[in-house]
Design a protein around this motif. Structure first.
Motif, mmCIF file in Angstrom:
data_model
loop_
_atom_site.group_PDB
_atom_site.id
_atom_site.type_symbol
_atom_site.label_atom_id
_atom_site.label_comp_id
_atom_site.label_asym_id
_atom_site.label_seq_id
_atom_site.Cartn_x
_atom_site.Cartn_y
_atom_site.Cartn_z
ATOM 1 N N ARG A 282 -9.047 11.673 -2.484
ATOM 2 C CA ARG A 282 -10.162 11.630 -1.367
ATOM 3 C C ARG A 282 -10.175 13.202 -0.785
ATOM 4 O O ARG A 282 -11.419 13.614 -0.607
ATOM 5 C CB ARG A 282 -9.903 10.668 -0.544
ATOM 6 N N GLY B 231 0.861 5.320 -6.249
ATOM 7 C CA GLY B 231 -0.687 5.367 -6.250
ATOM 8 C C GLY B 231 -1.457 5.741 -4.796
ATOM 9 O O GLY B 231 -2.577 6.396 -4.882
ATOM 10 N N THR B 232 -0.989 5.479 -3.791
ATOM 11 C CA THR B 232 -1.458 5.707 -2.406
ATOM 12 C C THR B 232 -1.570 7.208 -2.329
ATOM 13 O O THR B 232 -2.622 7.711 -1.902
ATOM 14 C CB THR B 232 -0.660 5.240 -1.269
ATOM 15 N N HIS C 16 -1.779 9.396 -4.751
ATOM 16 C CA HIS C 16 -2.811 10.227 -5.430
ATOM 17 C C HIS C 16 -4.167 9.671 -5.139
ATOM 18 O O HIS C 16 -5.166 10.697 -5.295
ATOM 19 C CB HIS C 16 -2.600 9.371 -7.010
ATOM 20 N N HIS C 17 -4.171 8.641 -4.423
ATOM 21 C CA HIS C 17 -5.638 8.205 -3.902
ATOM 22 C C HIS C 17 -5.996 8.809 -2.472
ATOM 23 O O HIS C 17 -7.172 9.517 -2.715
ATOM 24 C CB HIS C 17 -5.389 6.589 -3.392
ATOM 25 N N TYR D 137 0.645 -1.409 -0.079
ATOM 26 C CA TYR D 137 0.098 -0.082 0.089
ATOM 27 C C TYR D 137 0.837 1.381 0.071
ATOM 28 O O TYR D 137 0.413 2.284 -0.015
ATOM 29 C CB TYR D 137 -1.059 0.122 1.328
#
Length: 85
Positions: A62, A54-55, A57-58, A50
């Protein structure tokens, strides 16, 4: 209105409901047993997949969505034409 249930209805069992609820309970137990280490093990080895780019960007997506949703809600609440001035 006191009416007795018909005899055929009185003998119905709840077997299909019991089977479905048992299957859902088993699936829930399997899922919790498989994922419980995320709540009890905070080692980097547990969370290694994790910690990627990408985390970031995630998380930023949010935060952006939360800010935009709050902003839109406040905008529509403040521009209510029936609001007394």
């Amino acid at each position: 209105m006191n009416v007795a249930a018909p005899a055929s209805r009185a003998r119905d069992t709840h077997l299909p409901l019991i089977v479905v609820l048992g299957a859902l309970g088993a699936a829930l137990l399997w899922f919790v047993a498989k994922k419980i280490h995320y709540l009890t093990d905070f080692s980097p080895a547990s969370y290694a997949p994790y910690f990627r780019v990408g985390t970031l960007h995630h998380v930023l997506g949010r935060v952006y969505a939360a800010v935009m949703t709050t902003g839109m809600a406040l905008y529509f609440m403040c521009r209510n034409p029936r609001r007394p001035t």
